[in-house]
Design a protein around this motif. Structure first.
Motif, PDB file in Angstrom:
ATOM      1  N   LYS A   1       0.850  -1.200   0.000  1.00 43.37           N
ATOM      2  CA  LYS A   1       0.000   0.000   0.000  1.00 43.37           C
ATOM      3  C   LYS A   1       0.880   1.244   0.000  1.00 43.37           C
ATOM      4  O   LYS A   1       2.021   1.235   0.468  1.00 43.37           O
ATOM      5  N   ALA A   2       0.323   2.322  -0.537  1.00 44.93           N
ATOM      6  CA  ALA A   2       0.998   3.627  -0.579  1.00 44.93           C
ATOM      7  C   ALA A   2      -0.072   4.716  -0.518  1.00 44.93           C
ATOM      8  O   ALA A   2      -1.207   4.517  -0.937  1.00 44.93           O
ATOM      9  N   GLY A   3       0.317   5.880   0.029  1.00 42.44           N
ATOM     10  CA  GLY A   3      -0.622   6.993   0.110  1.00 42.44           C
ATOM     11  C   GLY A   3      -1.658   6.847   1.197  1.00 42.44           C
ATOM     12  O   GLY A   3      -2.742   7.431   1.114  1.00 42.44           O
ATOM     13  N   SER A   4      -1.343   6.103   2.247  1.00 46.54           N
ATOM     14  CA  SER A   4      -2.317   5.928   3.330  1.00 46.54           C
ATOM     15  C   SER A   4      -2.597   7.217   4.090  1.00 46.54           C
ATOM     16  O   SER A   4      -3.616   7.332   4.784  1.00 46.54           O
ATOM     17  N   THR A   5      -1.696   8.217   3.951  1.00 49.39           N
ATOM     18  CA  THR A   5      -1.926   9.482   4.650  1.00 49.39           C
ATOM     19  C   THR A   5      -3.143  10.229   4.098  1.00 49.39           C
ATOM     20  O   THR A   5      -3.574  11.229   4.685  1.00 49.39           O
ATOM     21  N   ASN A   6      -3.689   9.757   2.968  1.00 48.02           N
ATOM     22  CA  ASN A   6      -4.913  10.369   2.455  1.00 48.02           C
ATOM     23  C   ASN A   6      -6.020  10.363   3.505  1.00 48.02           C
ATOM     24  O   ASN A   6      -6.801  11.316   3.618  1.00 48.02           O
ATOM     25  N   LYS A   7      -6.079   9.317   4.304  1.00 56.63           N
ATOM     26  CA  LYS A   7      -7.101   9.224   5.354  1.00 56.63           C
ATOM     27  C   LYS A   7      -6.819  10.209   6.481  1.00 56.63           C
ATOM     28  O   LYS A   7      -7.745  10.705   7.136  1.00 56.63           O
ATOM     29  N   ILE A   8      -5.527  10.498   6.721  1.00 57.47           N
ATOM     30  CA  ILE A   8      -5.190  11.508   7.710  1.00 57.47           C
ATOM     31  C   ILE A   8      -5.721  12.869   7.270  1.00 57.47           C
ATOM     32  O   ILE A   8      -6.142  13.694   8.090  1.00 57.47           O
ATOM     33  N   GLY A   9      -5.719  13.112   5.954  1.00 56.66           N
ATOM     34  CA  GLY A   9      -6.272  14.350   5.431  1.00 56.66           C
ATOM     35  C   GLY A   9      -7.749  14.497   5.755  1.00 56.66           C
ATOM     36  O   GLY A   9      -8.228  15.595   6.060  1.00 56.66           O
ATOM     37  N   TYR A  10      -8.491  13.394   5.698  1.00 57.67           N
ATOM     38  CA  TYR A  10      -9.913  13.421   6.054  1.00 57.67           C
ATOM     39  C   TYR A  10     -10.087  13.847   7.510  1.00 57.67           C
ATOM     40  O   TYR A  10     -10.903  14.720   7.826  1.00 57.67           O
ATOM     41  N   LEU A  11      -9.306  13.246   8.401  1.00 60.73           N
ATOM     42  CA  LEU A  11      -9.404  13.601   9.814  1.00 60.73           C
ATOM     43  C   LEU A  11      -8.972  15.044  10.059  1.00 60.73           C
ATOM     44  O   LEU A  11      -9.587  15.763  10.852  1.00 60.73           O
ATOM     45  N   ALA A  12      -7.896  15.487   9.364  1.00 61.13           N
ATOM     46  CA  ALA A  12      -7.406  16.849   9.563  1.00 61.13           C
ATOM     47  C   ALA A  12      -8.435  17.874   9.100  1.00 61.13           C
ATOM     48  O   ALA A  12      -8.680  18.879   9.781  1.00 61.13           O
ATOM     49  N   ALA A  13      -9.065  17.632   7.941  1.00 68.78           N
ATOM     50  CA  ALA A  13     -10.040  18.591   7.419  1.00 68.78           C
ATOM     51  C   ALA A  13     -11.261  18.684   8.328  1.00 68.78           C
ATOM     52  O   ALA A  13     -11.766  19.780   8.612  1.00 68.78           O
ATOM     53  N   HIS A  14     -11.759  17.549   8.799  1.00 68.94           N
ATOM     54  CA  HIS A  14     -12.927  17.568   9.668  1.00 68.94           C
ATOM     55  C   HIS A  14     -12.583  18.146  11.049  1.00 68.94           C
ATOM     56  O   HIS A  14     -13.395  18.870  11.643  1.00 68.94           O
TER      57      HIS A  14
ATOM     58  N   VAL B   1      -4.553  25.857   9.579  1.00 67.95           N
ATOM     59  CA  VAL B   1      -3.404  25.047   9.149  1.00 67.95           C
ATOM     60  C   VAL B   1      -3.838  23.614   8.867  1.00 67.95           C
ATOM     61  O   VAL B   1      -3.461  23.021   7.844  1.00 67.95           O
ATOM     62  N   LEU B   2      -4.650  23.063   9.773  1.00 69.89           N
ATOM     63  CA  LEU B   2      -5.126  21.690   9.554  1.00 69.89           C
ATOM     64  C   LEU B   2      -5.999  21.591   8.309  1.00 69.89           C
ATOM     65  O   LEU B   2      -5.948  20.594   7.577  1.00 69.89           O
ATOM     66  N   LEU B   3      -6.812  22.614   8.067  1.00 68.66           N
ATOM     67  CA  LEU B   3      -7.682  22.586   6.892  1.00 68.66           C
ATOM     68  C   LEU B   3      -6.866  22.604   5.610  1.00 68.66           C
ATOM     69  O   LEU B   3      -7.132  21.840   4.671  1.00 68.66           O
ATOM     70  N   ILE B   4      -5.858  23.471   5.561  1.00 67.85           N
ATOM     71  CA  ILE B   4      -4.998  23.528   4.374  1.00 67.85           C
ATOM     72  C   ILE B   4      -4.275  22.202   4.183  1.00 67.85           C
ATOM     73  O   ILE B   4      -4.216  21.651   3.071  1.00 67.85           O
ATOM     74  N   LEU B   5      -3.732  21.670   5.281  1.00 68.56           N
ATOM     75  CA  LEU B   5      -3.010  20.398   5.207  1.00 68.56           C
ATOM     76  C   LEU B   5      -3.942  19.272   4.787  1.00 68.56           C
ATOM     77  O   LEU B   5      -3.603  18.449   3.919  1.00 68.56           O
TER      78      LEU B   5
END
Length: 709
Positions: free
Chosen positions: A171-184, A649-653
C-alpha cells in the motif's frame, strides 16, 4: 474505506435517542448546516451589520426592517440561531470524526492480505502472467521492488490447491485518510474558535450573571455594575475611544438593545494621533502613540498602534480601528438665509448642542462633525456645467457605463477646498435636518462660491445652496443684499434710483410706469406680494418662481416671452441698485459696472431665489475652530484566535493531502505452476480513477510480472 452518509449507530433502549445520534453524526446533517451557514454569511456580507436602526428603516421600509430585525439579520454573526448552528456543526462534525476514526485507524494499519484470488480478478486494474521462479522467490523479488519504490509491503504464505502460495500485499498513500481527519478536525476547531471569540460568553453572562445592556447616558464612571463586565472576562471584543491628551480604560460592547461596558485591566493614554493623506484626500496612514497604564502593577508602557500592527498587553490586543473627532471647538457665524433672522455668533463642541430661539420658534443646534481636509475633483468643470441639455455625447455616455476598470488615464484635478462643518437643526417636535457647510469659497464655473448643503434623511445626498463671494471674497455682500431685499424702504429707494437711471429727465409718465413695474417685480421677487401657485403645487414664497407664476397668470401666452424678458431686465436693474444702496449703508464705495460685478449679480439673483426654499431661517458659517483628534481602538481578548489559526493550518493540510495524495493498494497472488515456476495474478486499487493510476499500473505490471507495458 468508503464514506457513508449514515450516522453513528448506537444501541440504546430509546429509539428517539438512537435516531437523534444518527442524524447528528450523519454527513447529510453536517452538509445541511454548512449550507445554512454559507447562506447566513452571504446575508451578513450583503446587509451591513450593526448599523443604526434608522438606516435599515430607510433602506428596507418599516415593515421589512422589523421582520429582518426580528430574525437578527442585522447582527447575523452574533444571532442566537447562528451560534446555535455553529454549536450543532461542532457536535455533528465531532460525531462524524468519532464514527470514522476507528475505521480509519484500522484501515491505516491493515494490508488486506487475506483477499482471495477470485476477488483480484474482479478489479478494473488486473493482470496475469507466468513467472520462471518459485512463488517464494517471486514474492521476495516483488516485495523488494515495491519497497524500493516507496511502498509498504507485507508477505503472506498460505496453502492452496497446488501447494504453498504467496500473497504480496502493498500500500501507498495511506496518509490520504489523515487528510480526512485533519479537514474535519479543522472545521471543529474553527467553529470552536468562532464560538469562543463570538458573543456566546458575553451572552452567557447576561443569561446567568444578571448582566443587562445600558441604554441611558451620562458619565461612564456612574454606570451601575449590572451593566459592566469584569476585567477577567475570558473573551470580548469592543471599541475604545480616546481623545488626545486623555486616558480611557472602559471599552464599549455594542448590543442590539444598548451597550455593555467592559472594564479593562489597564488604561490607554493617547499622546498623539497621526494621520497622513494621499493626494486624493483618502487616509494613507493613521497611527496612535499611546501609553498603557497597568492597573495592577502601575507599569507604563509606551508603544505605537498602526493599522495591521496592533499592540498587546495582558492577553488583550489593541487594534487601530479608525479615528474620530475628539471634541473640537468651533466658532460659528449665523448667516440669515430665509426668514426674519439676525446675524449672531455661537460656539460649541463637536458632539454637543446649543439651544436657539427667536421667541416663537425653538431649535436645537447639534454639532455633529468637523473635517479639516476635503479633497475634491475639479476636472472638466466646464463640460459638466454646460447648459445645453440637448447635447448628445455618445462617447461620454458609453464610458460612463463601463465601470471603474475603464479610463485608466482619466484626468483628475484634485484640490483641497479646506474645512467643512456638519450640524443638525432639530425642532421642538424632534424632527431634524442635517447640514454640511464649507468654510471657504471654491472656484465653480469661473466664480467663487460658498456651498451650504442640506439633506432631510441620511440616505439622501446633500443638496447645496450656492452663494457667490463678493469682491472681498466673503459672504457679506450677499448678506447685505438679502437684508436690503426684505426691507420695504430700501426696496422703494432702489426702485426710484433705477427709474431715474433708466429714464431721461422730464419724462415723468414713463418714469412712474417704470417705477410701478420695478416695484411689482421686486415685490414679487422678495415675496412681499402674494402669488397663487397652481393647484396641487407647494406655495410660492418668492424668487423667480413668483415672477414666473405672475406672468403665467396675468400675461397672454403669445406675449409671455417678451414680457418675461422685460420684467427680468427690470428686476436685475433694480436689484443692482439695491446692492449699491446696501453698500452705501455699510459705508462702502459703490461697485463699478464690470463683468465681475455682472457675474456676481447673476449668481446672487439665483441664490436669493433658491434661498426661499432653504429649510431653515439661517445657516451657519464656520469662522474658526480648535481641532482635537480622537483615536478609536478595537480591544479584543480572543482565546479562540490560536485555535482558529490551528484549524486553518489543519484545513490547508487536510485538503492538500486529500486532493494530491492518492491511496493505492497492490496485491500479487503467486501460486505454484510446476517445478521452478509460478502463476501470478495482480490487481491494483486506487481511491480515485485517474490517468495516473492507469499509467502506474502499466509500469508495475512491467516491473513485477515482466510483462511489456
Amino acid at each position: 474505506m468508503t464514506v457513508s452518509t449514515q450516522g453513528l449507530q448506537i444501541r440504546t433502549g430509546s429509539r428517539f435517542a438512537s435516531q437523534l445520534v444518527e442524524l447528528l453524526s450523519s454527513m447529510r446533517f453536517a452538509i445541511s448546516l454548512l449550507t445554512v451557514i454559507c447562506i447566513a454569511s452571504v446575508i451578513g456580507t450583503v446587509v451591513k451589520q450593526h448599523e443604526p436602526l434608522n438606516n435599515y428603516v430607510n433602506q428596507f421600509g418599516p415593515f421589512w426592517s422589523d421582520v429582518f430585525g426580528s430574525a437578527r439579520l442585522f447582527t447575523v454573526y452574533s444571532a442566537w440561531w447562528f451560534l446555535l448552528i455553529l454549536a450543532f456543526l461542532v457536535v455533528s462534525t465531532s460525531l462524524c470524526i468519532a464514527r470514522n476514526t476507528p475505521k480509519i485507524l484500522v484501515d491505516f494499519k491493515a494490508y488486506k492480505e487475506n483477499i482471495r484470488e477470485q476477488s483480484l480478478k474482479a478489479f478494473p486494474h488486473r493482470a496475469e502472467g507466468a513467472l520462471p521462479e518459485t512463488p517464494e522467490s517471486a514474492a521476495n523479488r516483488i516485495g523488494q521492488t515495491l519497497l524500493g519504490s516507496g511502498w509498504k509491503v507485507k508477505l503472506q504464505s498460505r496453502e492452496s490447491a497446488g501447494g504453498t502460495g504467496w500473497m504480496v500485499a502493498a500500500k501507498a498513500g495511506s496518509t490520504n485518510k489523515i487528510g480526512y481527519l485533519a479537514a474535519h478536525s479543522a472545521i471543529v476547531l474553527v467553529c470552536l474558535g468562532g464560538l469562543l471569540d463570538g458573543d456566546l460568553v458575553v451572552r452567557a453572562q447576561m443569561w446567568f450573571n444578571g448582566k443587562t445592556p445600558f441604554t441611558g447616558g451620562g458619565l461612564i464612571a456612574d454606570v451601575a455594575p449590572q451593566h459592566r463586565l469584569s476585567p477577567s472576562n475570558p473573551t470580548f471584543r469592543g471599541n475604545l475611544l480616546v481623545t488626545e491628551g486623555t486616558t480611557a480604560g472602559t471599552a464599549i460592547l455594542a448590543q442590539s438593545d444598548g451597550v455593555l461596558l467592559q472594564d479593562l485591566p489597564f488604561s490607554v493614554e493617547l499622546k498623539k494621533f497621526i494621520v497622513e493623506y494621499y493626494d486624493t484626500g483618502m487616509p494613507r496612514l493613521f497611527a496612535s502613540d499611546i501609553v498603557i497604564h497597568d492597573h495592577e502593577t502601575g507599569e507604563k508602557k509606551e508603544t505605537r498602534v498602526e493599522v495591521n500592527h496592533p499592540a498587546s498587553h495582558r492577553g488583550i490586543n489593541i487594534y487601530q480601528s479608525s479615528f474620530d473627532d475628539g471634541g473640537s471647538r468651533v466658532n460659528l457665524q449665523a448667516v440669515p438665509i430665509n426668514g426674519p433672522a439676525k446675524a449672531f455668533e455661537v460656539s460649541g463642541v463637536i458632539g454637543g448642542t446649543s439651544a436657539l430661539s427667536n421667541g416663537d420658534q425653538k431649535l436645537t443646534l447639534e454639532y455633529t462633525g468637523l473635517r479639516v481636509i476635503n479633497v475634491e475633483n475639479f476636472a472638466n468643470q466646464g463640460e459638466a456645467s454646460g447648459t445645453d441639455v440637448r447635447k448628445v455625447d455618445l462617447r461620454s455616455s458609453i464610458e460612463s457605463r463601463l465601470g471603474s476598470g475603464h479610463k485608466p488615464g482619466a484626468e483628475k484635478t484634485l484640490r483641497n477646498v479646506g474645512p467643512s462643518f456638519s450640524y443638525k437643526l432639530r425642532d421642538a417636535a424632534g424632527q431634524a435636518v442635517e447640514y454640511n457647510n464649507y468654510m471657504l469659497p471654491m472656484e465653480i464655473d469661473g466664480s467663487r462660491m460658498f456651498l451650504f448643503g442640506m439633506r432631510e434623511t441620511p440616505s439622501e445626498p446633500f443638496r447645496y445652496l450656492r452663494i457667490p463671494a463678493d469682491d472681498q471674497d466673503s459672504i457679506d455682500g450677499f448678506v447685505r443684499l438679502r437684508a436690503a431685499l426684505v426691507d420695504p424702504a430700501l426696496r422703494e429707494l432702489a426702485v426710484r434710483r433705477y427709474a431715474v437711471s433708466a429714464v431721461e429727465a422730464g419724462r415723468t409718465e414713463l418714469s412712474d410706469a417704470l417705477q410701478a413695474s420695478a416695484g411689482r417685480a421686486i415685490g414679487l421677487f422678495a415675496g412681499a406680494e402674494a402669488t397663487e401657485a397652481p393647484a396641487g403645487d407647494p406655495p410660492i414664497k418668492g424668487g423667480l418662481q413668483a415672477v414666473s407664476a405672475f406672468l403665467e397668470s396675468n400675461v397672454p401666452e403669445a406675449e409671455r416671452e417678451r414680457a418675461s424678458d422685460v420684467l427680468v431686465r427690470i428686476l436685475n436693474g433694480t436689484l443692482f441698485e439695491l446692492l449699491q444702496v446696501s453698500r452705501e449703508r455699510a459705508g462702502l464705495q459703490p461697485l463699478e459696472r464690470s463683468d465681475a460685478t455682472q457675474q456676481f449679480m447673476t449668481h446672487a439673483v439665483m441664490s436669493l431665489s433658491d434661498a426661499f426654499y432653504y429649510p431653515a431661517p439661517m445657516t451657519f458659517q464656520l469662522k474658526d475652530f480648535e481641532h482635537v483628534q480622537a483615536s478609536v481602538f478595537q480591544v479584543a481578548r480572543a482565546p479562540g484566535q490560536s485555535i482558529v489559526y490551528l484549524g486553518c493550518v489543519l484545513l490547508i493540510l487536510g485538503v492538500f493531502v486529500m486532493l494530491y495524495v492518492r491511496e493505492r493498494r497492490v496485491w500479487v497472488w503467486l501460486s505454484p505452476a510446476g517445478a521452478g515456476h509460478s502463476q501470478a495474478t495482480m490487481a491494483l486499487s486506487s481511491n480515485r480513477k485517474t490517468m495516473e493510476a492507469d499509467q502506474e499500473f502499466e509500469v508495475l505490471k512491467s516491473q513485477l510480472l515482466k510483462v511489456p507495458s
